[in-house]
Design a protein around this motif. Structure first.
Motif, short mmCIF file in Angstrom:
data_model
loop_
_atom_site.label_atom_id
_atom_site.label_comp_id
_atom_site.label_asym_id
_atom_site.label_seq_id
_atom_site.Cartn_x
_atom_site.Cartn_y
_atom_site.Cartn_z
N ILE A 88 0.84 -1.21 0.00
CA ILE A 88 0.00 0.00 0.00
C ILE A 88 0.87 1.25 0.00
CG2 ILE A 88 -1.66 1.33 1.36
CD1 ILE A 88 -2.84 -1.32 2.30
N ALA A 89 1.92 1.22 0.84
CA ALA A 89 2.80 2.39 0.93
C ALA A 89 3.48 2.65 -0.42
CB ALA A 89 3.85 2.17 2.01
N THR A 90 3.91 1.58 -1.09
CA THR A 90 4.58 1.74 -2.39
C THR A 90 3.60 2.30 -3.42
OG1 THR A 90 6.01 -0.13 -1.87
CG2 THR A 90 5.90 0.56 -4.17
N SER A 91 2.38 1.75 -3.44
CA SER A 91 1.38 2.25 -4.39
C SER A 91 1.02 3.71 -4.12
CB SER A 91 0.12 1.37 -4.32
OG SER A 91 0.38 0.09 -4.86
N LEU A 92 0.89 4.05 -2.83
CA LEU A 92 0.61 5.46 -2.49
C LEU A 92 1.74 6.37 -2.95
CD1 LEU A 92 -0.98 5.21 1.08
CD2 LEU A 92 -2.10 5.97 -1.03
N PRO A 134 2.51 -2.52 -7.96
CA PRO A 134 3.20 -2.92 -6.72
C PRO A 134 2.26 -3.51 -5.68
CG PRO A 134 3.92 -0.75 -7.44
CD PRO A 134 2.75 -1.11 -8.28
N LEU A 135 1.04 -2.99 -5.60
CA LEU A 135 0.10 -3.51 -4.62
C LEU A 135 -0.22 -4.97 -4.93
CD1 LEU A 135 -1.67 -2.95 -2.18
CD2 LEU A 135 -3.47 -2.19 -3.73
N PHE A 136 -0.43 -5.28 -6.21
CA PHE A 136 -0.70 -6.66 -6.59
C PHE A 136 0.51 -7.55 -6.31
CE2 PHE A 136 -3.67 -4.66 -9.90
CZ PHE A 136 -4.75 -4.75 -9.02
N ILE A 137 1.70 -7.04 -6.64
CA ILE A 137 2.92 -7.84 -6.42
C ILE A 137 3.15 -8.08 -4.93
CG2 ILE A 137 5.43 -7.81 -6.65
CD1 ILE A 137 5.04 -6.23 -9.27
#
Length: 777
Positions: A26-30, A309-312
């Motif tokens: 989540i942090a990466t996607s944000l 990234p969230l999916f990964i």
């Protein structure tokens, strides 16, 4: 062990791992979302700036084209016809939607002549200045392109709605831009749509070509103007800059009520204030340009980049959580197995060391609560190491298993039994209120007797005993550690007393052990700080009464312990291994003193030094001894080595070879404390001894005890028969001396002759003085 509550929490570790990894996703996607948002906002700013730049370029293009028209008028004087004007404007590809014109200044008295001239140049199409009326000056439109502007219309006419702007343009020295106006019409009416601007440039003729027909008094010749609409201006902006933007523009020179031009009917676009603002300064006026993207930020974001990234991470979290769950399951299975092994000893089936100590603490709390006594028994098998060394550890383990089973069978049912490790066991027994020490004595004897019976293991019949130490709670220990420590002391005392017995811990034993520990600590410090001293006791020939040698004796006076006897600290040194550095120190100090005495001119007799079994067992004993002799240049004949019978018993073969090497080097050998040990005659027959020392316990009572007298006489006679000299220790009175002389004893040592002397007093001792005088003779 891990508490149940903590274990339950730990069982959710895979959920925690999933949440943590998912959180990172989540942090990466944000982070990527905010990066995309920043990119889009930056792009909006760039597009807005580019849009404004294109608009400004369009205005500059209008100004450049108008400047060309001004140059044409200025250079052509009277020779500019409507046709030529049209061809000229077309020659530089005039911008679409722009209407160029030239309004020439006409004085009032030249009106008729001007109209006639223009009528002729326009090929009878007709020309007249309108609106009608006589005025003192006119500014009629004489040239135009294209044909949307009326020929002859007087811009100085009061009927012209933009009359004031014409006056301002006439008085300016350069390019001016009008207020936004409606599409120009010269019939007195204006369109309701205000979307047109006029660029005006005044033309002033030089002084040399001015005339009253062409200019006013200051050389004003006319105005070149260009009408353009906002729509035509926007055509100069390419579609790539405008298709992704909403825009609105306003001439903000009129602060009170600026006119806005916008391509979006939706006013909400501008209410959100999510737009960029740029400003244009042109022809003395200021324009404000607001741009807003046609699409929202959410519509422009590349969601695949943001969500990937969230999916990964979600997939990674799932894999890691499954792996953690499997790992956690394996961990708790192993933990369960370890717990079982922690609680139960795998070899004996008894309680493990950890569990029996835990039980001990629990029993202490129970006895404290109920006011009872607790007996802590430590059992240690006798000579178990011998069986291990002789038959191997595998057979030793089998023997331990049988001992454990027998031990459980002979103890009361309420006894708690555990394996401490090796060949040691711990037994806990809560005593009844009326129970005293007597039943414990009987139990200890019974256990020793039954455990000492034979065992049949792998076809072998093995006999083994045990020693028991007992410590009672609360008299001799209030916690488990203290009780086990005190019981260990007691079992050590039992082994010292001859093994196969038991011993109860008491306060005196604790104080003795504490003193021994203190002696060990202080002795180590004394060696490092050289706080020990060597004293030397003369050995006297009983026939000539001359000093024939000296024995080096250790003396220790400690700051804390006071004077400590060698009989007390030497055994402790042997038990703890301190005897090795201590022995090295004695040899080196003895050689130092011999060298000092020789430098003072004193004749030094042979010096006897006691060697422990631990010293002689070292493979480097003889090399280190020879190195010291060479270092201090000491003649080996000045050294005597005294050994006890114990070393001969422990390693007869190795010791015999070492003693032969020492003897061949010229050093004398003496067997010390003869008569107190095994006193094997084979040692005297086979080994290269020179002296036999009779222990002082025989000499002390030789007068009163006929057995001591007989033994002493026999030792002297036997030694002489074997060619050995005899030294008697501890001679304190003349009667002892006379009897020893009668028995034929060779050498005597004791307080009757001299006490042990410090190294600094040797030169003043009468016997040493006599020895040196006789030597000088």
């Amino acid at each position: 062990m891990i508490p149940l509550k903590s274990r339950i929490k730990s069982n959710k570790a895979h959920y925690i791992v999933f949440c943590i990894v998912f959180f990172f996703g989540i942090a990466t996607s944000l982070a990527l979302y905010f990066e995309e948002e920043h990119r889009i906002l930056s792009k909006r700013v760039v597009l807005g700036a580019l849009f404004t730049e294109k608009l400004q370029d369009g205005l500059k293009q209008y100004a450049a084209e108008q400047a060309s028209v001004v140059a044409l008028i200025q250079t052509s004087e009277w020779d500019v016809s409507p046709g030529r004007f049209s061809r000229f404007v077309q020659s530089f590809n005039g911008s679409p939607g722009v209407n160029f014109y030239f309004a020439q200044y006409v004085p009032g008295h030249q009106k008729r002549e001007f109209e006639t001239r223009q009528y002729a140049s326009m090929n009878d199409t007709g020309f007249r200045i309108s609106p009608e009326g006589e005025r003192h000056e006119y500014l009629p439109i004489t040239l135009r392109f294209p044909d949307k502007i009326t020929y002859g219309y007087d811009l100085l006419s009061a009927e012209y709605l933009n009359h004031d702007s014409i006056s301002s343009a006439r008085n300016s020295l350069g390019l001016t831009l009008s207020n936004p106006i409606s599409i120009p019409s010269f019939d007195g009416e204006q369109s309701s749509k205000v979307n047109t601007f006029v660029l005006r440039t005044p033309i002033f003729l030089p002084v040399d070509i001015r005339s009253e027909q062409m200019a006013d008094s200051v050389g004003f010749h006319g105005i070149v103007g260009a009408y353009f609409t906002v729509d035509s201006l926007l055509k100069t902006v390419g579609p790539s800059e405008s298709r992704d933007l909403f825009y609105r523009m306003a001439d903000i020179a009129t602060k009170k009520s600026p006119v806005w031009f916008s391509d979006s009917a939706d006013t909400k676009v501008w209410e959100k204030e999510h737009y960029n603002t740029q400003y244009i300064l042109f022809a003395g006026r200021e324009w404000r340009i607001d741009t807003s993207p046609t699409q929202s930020i959410m519509a422009q974001i590349n969601w695949w980049v943001v969500m990937a990234p969230l999916f990964i991470f979600c997939l990674l979290a799932l894999v890691l959580s499954l792996y953690t769950r499997k790992l956690s399951s394996t961990y708790y299975s192993a933990l369960s197995l370890v717990k079982k092994r922690l609680e139960v000893d795998e070899l004996t089936g008894l309680l493990s060391r950890y569990q029996i100590q835990k039980e001990l603490n629990d029993q202490i709390l129970l006895c404290e609560k109920e006011g009872k006594q607790l007996a802590t028994l430590v059992l240690d098998l006798d000579h178990f190491k011998t069986i291990n060394d002789a038959f191997g550890h595998e057979l030793g383990d089998k023997l331990l298993t049988k001992v454990s089973k027998r031990l459980v069978s002979v103890l009361p049912e309420k006894a708690i039994v555990g394996h401490l490790g090796g060949d040691a066991f711990l037994v806990l027994l809560v005593l009844d209120d009326s129970q005293d020490q007597t039943p414990l004595d009987a139990l200890a004897k019974d256990v020793i007797q039954k455990l000492s019976q034979s065992y049949f293991v792998d076809g072998l019949t093995l006999d083994i005993g045990c020693s028991i130490g007992v410590a009672l709670y609360p008299e001799f220990g209030l916690d488990g550690v203290t009780l086990i420590k005190n019981a260990d002391m007691a079992v050590y005392q039992a082994k010292t007393s001859g093994r196969a017995t038991y011993h109860f811990y008491d306060g005196e034993m604790g104080r003795r052990f504490a003193r021994n520990v203190r002696i060990e600590t202080r002795l180590r410090q004394a060696i490092s700080k050289e706080n020990l001293e060597l004293h030397f006791q003369p050995k006297v020939d009983l026939v000539t009464e001359r000093c024939v040698g000296m024995e080096a004796l250790l003396r220790w006076n400690d700051e804390e312990l006071g004077s400590v006897s060698p009989a007390e600290f030497v055994p402790i040194a042997e038990q703890t291994g301190i005897i090795i550095p201590l022995g090295d120190w004695v040899f080196e100090q003895a050689f130092k003193h011999i060298l000092e005495w020789q430098e003072l001119g004193i004749i030094v007799p042979p010096i006897a030094v006691n060697c422990s079994a631990a010293q002689l067992k070292r493979v480097d004993f003889l090399p280190k001894l020879l190195a010291l002799l060479d270092k201090y240049k000491i003649d080996p004949s000045l050294l005597e080595i005294e050994v006890t019978e114990s070393i001969l018993i422990e390693d007869a073969v190795g010791c015999a070879e070492l003693l032969r090497q020492i003897s061949r080097l010229g050093m004398k050998l003496a067997i010390d404390d003869f008569g107190t040990g095994y006193s094997s005659l084979s040692y005297l027959k086979d080994l290269p001894f020179h002296y036999v020392k009779i222990d002082q316990v025989f000499i002390r009572n030789i007068i009163e005890d006929t057995k001591h007298e007989a033994l002493t006489h026999a030792i002297i006679s036997m030694s002489h028969d074997l060619g050995l000299k005899v030294i008697a220790e501890g001679i304190t009175n003349a009667d002892q001396l006379q009897m020893l002389k009668a028995f034929g004893c060779d050498i005597g040592q004791g307080y009757l002759f001299s006490k042990a002397l410090g190294a600094n007093t040797m030169s003043r001792d009468p016997m040493i003085v006599a020895l040196n005088e006789q030597g000088l003779e």
